[in-house]
Design an enzyme around this catalytic site. Structure first.
Site, PDB file in Angstrom:
ATOM      1  N   GLU A 250       0.885  -1.162   0.000  1.00 39.19           N
ATOM      2  CA  GLU A 250       0.000   0.000   0.000  1.00 39.19           C
ATOM      3  C   GLU A 250       0.921   1.209   0.000  1.00 39.19           C
ATOM      4  O   GLU A 250       1.577   1.520   1.000  1.00 39.19           O
ATOM      5  CB  GLU A 250      -0.910  -0.018   1.235  1.00 39.19           C
ATOM      6  N   CYS A 284      -1.767   9.154   2.550  1.00 42.82           N
ATOM      7  CA  CYS A 284      -1.700   8.832   1.125  1.00 42.82           C
ATOM      8  C   CYS A 284      -2.978   9.202   0.390  1.00 42.82           C
ATOM      9  O   CYS A 284      -2.988   9.276  -0.841  1.00 42.82           O
ATOM     10  CB  CYS A 284      -1.388   7.355   0.925  1.00 42.82           C
TER      11      CYS A 284
END
Length: 482
Positions: A250, A284
């Site tokens: 990720e 993010c």
């Protein structure tokens, strides 16, 4: 000075305190707040050997047993929530309100993982539907994959550790945790709560250190699955070091939010201000690029600037603070530098653009060139870019120019645009009438392109942490055999 929190390594069932330590200097306090015992070469060898030997013992635990441990841990985290949020504030400069939010998410994540542990099963396959299968029975189960390596990031160290460790244990695996050097104390504290809740010591180990520790652990043949959250460059290094094993990544993002002409612009500006600067934009999926229809651009820009100027900036331990410090001075200086570059290229900076130590003033940048770094690259800081667009097809294409594809936001009431965006945007998730920075921990989360491989959320992670095993019963059928 407050107490310095000691973060020991947990190796082969023992807490190791002797040996070299690394101090974490709090970015806001600018003094040591925690001290992590640095893993040595012998620790890595011992840890992977212990993980190999412990795997069978953990796998033998019934799903109900695993679920009970994780559920008790959720309750313990609730009881210790203020202490954990305080550690996040001291180690990372994360505002207390953001830290409390993260700890609430930890409780959700653990509760969901406990529920998912109870749902692990298999299926009876329809082998008798084809001629060669008549007279036989085939059954599958989801079996533990083997030792898991969990490498966690600094921006959400507690919740992302909860995702990885709880899902791995729910699946029946033993796990080696490599916490971020910026948050060793809060990471270790969460592991301690899980152990106190009944997690067997065979199920978890903790090794503190930098990239070299992670690289050696990734390469260890005893590790079956690597789950990494972090930057793209580090993610590529993890994949190279791990070699031919299951690797879940990720990675970064450059999240776009689209504000259409039919949107509630005032509400969109409020949401983008609140979600673009939480944790100083160090997420993010933090709001970075906001594309606003040209007819509403000025209205949105004015509203966003006003909302951002109203944010409370300062001491992360103050419950009223909205924006604390970034992870360190270098991170804040990078955002200052990229803001200045955009301004030199013709963008307007309506607020912010400066820093005080590691505290970055929340910054709004209007209409920079599309090739500016604040548009093209991941900022990962307290900065939001606002750009005008003319056509919906055009803005979707512009959003897709990014090499990242994690999550996007869309403000509109037009169902046709919603369906088009969901179909055409190259992202792992779309938030409608919300910004890119929204996540429920029981919903799959992950991206495409440079944003990574796989999905986080207990149910989907358990699939990654297990393998399908098939049992074929020849000459024994639960179906008709004629």
């Amino acid at each position: 000075m407050d107490t310095i929190h000691e973060a020991a390594c947990l190796v082969a069932g023992e807490w190791v305190t002797e040996g070299p330590y690394t101090d974490r200097i709090g970015p806001y306090l600018r003094e040591p707040v925690s001290r992590a015992r640095t893993a040595q070469s012998a620790d890595i060898v011992a840890a992977v050997d212990y993980a190999r030997r412990a795997a069978k013992a953990v796998a033998r635990l019934a799903p109900a047993t695993r679920a009970g441990v994780v559920a008790r841990a959720a309750a313990a985290v609730t009881a210790h929530g203020e202490r954990l949020a305080g550690l996040l504030a001291r180690e990372l400069g994360k505002p207390l309100k953001d830290g409390r939010g993260e700890i609430l998410r930890v409780c959700d994540t653990l509760s969901v993982a406990a529920a998912e542990a109870r749902m692990i099963g298999g299926e009876v396959l329809p082998v008798a539907g084809w001629g060669r299968g008549v007279g036989n029975t085939a059954i599958t189960q989801r079996a533990p994959a083997g030792p898991v390596l969990a490498i966690t990031p600094f921006n959400a160290p507690a919740n992302l550790l909860a995702h990885k460790l709880a899902a791995s244990f729910a699946a029946g695996n033993t796990t080696i945790v490599k916490p971020p050097p910026q948050a060793p104390a809060v990471s270790t504290a969460l592991v301690e709560l899980l152990l106190d809740a009944g997690m067997p010591v065979e199920a978890v180990q903790v090794l503190h250190g930098g990239g070299e520790v992670g690289e050696r652990l990734c390469a260890a043949p005893e590790i079956a699955v690597v789950s990494f959250t972090g930057g793209v460059t580090a993610g590529r290094a993890v994949a190279r070091a791990a070699g031919p094993k299951r690797v879940m990544l990720e990675l970064g993002g450059n999240a776009a939010t689209i504000v259409c002409e039919d949107a509630d612009v005032t509400e969109a500006a409020r949401v983008c201000a609140r979600t673009g600067y939480s944790n100083s934009g160090q997420s993010c999926v933090s709001v970075q690029r906001v594309y606003v229809h040209r007819s509403r651009f000025d209205q949105f820009a004015d509203a966003l600037t006003a909302e951002v100027k109203a944010l409370v900036v300062g001491d992360p331990a103050d419950p009223a603070t909205d924006v604390g410090s970034m992870v360190d001075d270098d991170a804040a200086e990078r955002v200052v530098r990229e803001t200045a570059e955009a301004a030199a290229a013709g963008a307007a900076v309506t607020t912010g653009g400066s820093r005080s130590g590691s505290v970055m003033a929340p910054t709004v940048v209007l209409a920079p060139p599309r090739e500016a770094r604040v548009v093209r690259e991941e900022v990962f800081g307290a900065l939001v870019v606002v750009l005008p667009y003319d056509t919906f097809d055009g803005v979707v294409e512009e959003c897709n120019r990014s090499p990242y594809g994690l999550q996007a936001g869309l403000f509109t009431h037009d169902v046709r645009r919603i369906v088009t965006a969901w179909r055409e945007l190259e992202v792992g998730g779309l938030i409608v009438n919300g910004s890119s920075n929204f996540r429920l921990d029981h919903v799959p989360f992950g991206g495409v392109k440079d944003s990574g491989i796989g999905r986080e959320s207990p149910r989907w992670m358990i699939e990654d942490f297990t393998v399908t095993k098939t049992l074929m019963l020849k000459g024994l059928t639960i179906w008709g055999d004629q």
